[in-house]
Motif scaffolding. Structure first.
Motif, PDB file in Angstrom:
ATOM      1  N   ARG A 180      -7.194 -13.625   0.530  1.00 59.19           N
ATOM      2  CA  ARG A 180      -7.715 -12.449   0.737  1.00 59.19           C
ATOM      3  C   ARG A 180      -7.290 -11.454  -0.259  1.00 59.19           C
ATOM      4  NH1 ARG A 180      -6.409  -9.793   6.660  1.00 59.19           N
ATOM      5  NH2 ARG A 180      -7.303  -8.012   5.102  1.00 59.19           N
ATOM      6  N   ARG A 233      -6.691 -12.299  -3.559  1.00 54.65           N
ATOM      7  CA  ARG A 233      -7.492 -12.874  -4.700  1.00 54.65           C
ATOM      8  C   ARG A 233      -9.123 -12.204  -4.312  1.00 54.65           C
ATOM      9  NH1 ARG A 233      -4.835 -17.851  -4.203  1.00 54.65           N
ATOM     10  NH2 ARG A 233      -6.444 -18.635  -2.855  1.00 54.65           N
ATOM     11  N   SER A 234      -9.568 -12.156  -3.119  1.00 55.83           N
ATOM     12  CA  SER A 234     -10.874 -11.781  -3.073  1.00 55.83           C
ATOM     13  C   SER A 234     -10.904 -10.140  -3.440  1.00 55.83           C
ATOM     14  CB  SER A 234     -11.401 -11.765  -1.513  1.00 55.83           C
ATOM     15  OG  SER A 234     -10.700 -10.898  -0.802  1.00 55.83           O
ATOM     16  N   ASP A 293     -12.875 -10.128  -6.560  1.00 56.53           N
ATOM     17  CA  ASP A 293     -14.434 -10.349  -6.172  1.00 56.53           C
ATOM     18  C   ASP A 293     -15.020  -9.181  -5.822  1.00 56.53           C
ATOM     19  OD1 ASP A 293     -13.908 -13.106  -6.824  1.00 56.53           O
ATOM     20  OD2 ASP A 293     -13.559 -13.626  -5.074  1.00 56.53           O
TER      21      ASP A 293
END
Length: 209
Positions: free
Chosen positions: A181, A183-184, A187
């Motif tokens: 989460r 790392r997202s 994104d």
């Protein structure tokens, strides 16, 4: 030969004192007398640089925002435009921290602006900080648009959109999350930025045949 670092100017001492007071208590009242006493200057000196409490608060808010995100980074044309905007947004998020640091940040924010009865000083402080943050984001977008990297559009509206995304991600940093989460977050930022760069701005009303 030993050299001494130059002492802060009177104006800088006033701003440092006021910013310190706000960081200690975001709902504090930046009265002329209190800030002057904290800075070790006379009230007359303070009024020379900041004739009104609003002028002082606006300058303090702009300074705090500038510490969080360096305006110069958006002007570094050696980095692609989308990468610069991503880096600037990540700088803002980094000020929140993660885990316990982020939770402490939001506890203090909620404690000041949500969980107790708001006074006029807290409202003024919040509005000044919020407006300074939006101006900072809008500056990023203005720079990129002037370069021709960002399609023309309403940068005030775009700044408000990016600010909402940053607020949401900042809150998420305070919640229990696994590595995936976290790392997202990048994104989400990249997708948000891509929408700005690759989505055509709506036509003004009456602008087409």
């Amino acid at each position: 030969m030993e050299t001494r670092e130059s002492e802060p100017s009177t104006r800088d001492r006033i701003l440092i004192a006021a910013a310190t007071m706000v960081s200690e208590d975001p709902g504090t009242r930046l009265s002329v007398r209190a800030v002057a006493a904290r800075a070790g200057v006379s009230t007359g000196s303070l009024r020379h640089f900041f004739p009104t409490q609003r002028a002082l608060m606006d300058e303090v808010a702009a300074g705090i925002t500038g510490l969080v995100a360096n305006k110069n980074d958006i002007e570094d044309t050696t980095v692609p435009a989308e990468g610069r905007l991503l880096a600037c947004m990540q700088q803002v998020l980094s000020a929140t921290g993660t885990g316990e640091q982020a939770r402490d940040t939001w506890r203090r924010t909620f404690g000041t602006y949500l969980s107790s009865e708001l006074n006029a000083d807290a409202i003024d402080t919040y509005n000044a900080l919020s407006a300074a943050g939006l101006r900072h984001i809008e500056h990023w977008l203005d720079v990129l648009e002037e370069e021709g990297a960002l399609p023309p559009g309403d940068n005030a509206q775009r700044a408000a959109y990016l600010n909402v995304v940053l607020d949401g991600l900042s809150v998420a940093r305070a919640l229990p999350a696994d590595a995936a989460r976290i790392r997202s977050e990048t994104d989400v930022l990249q997708h948000t930025i891509s929408l700005l760069f690759h989505t055509a701005a709506p036509m003004p009303a009456g602008g087409s045949d």
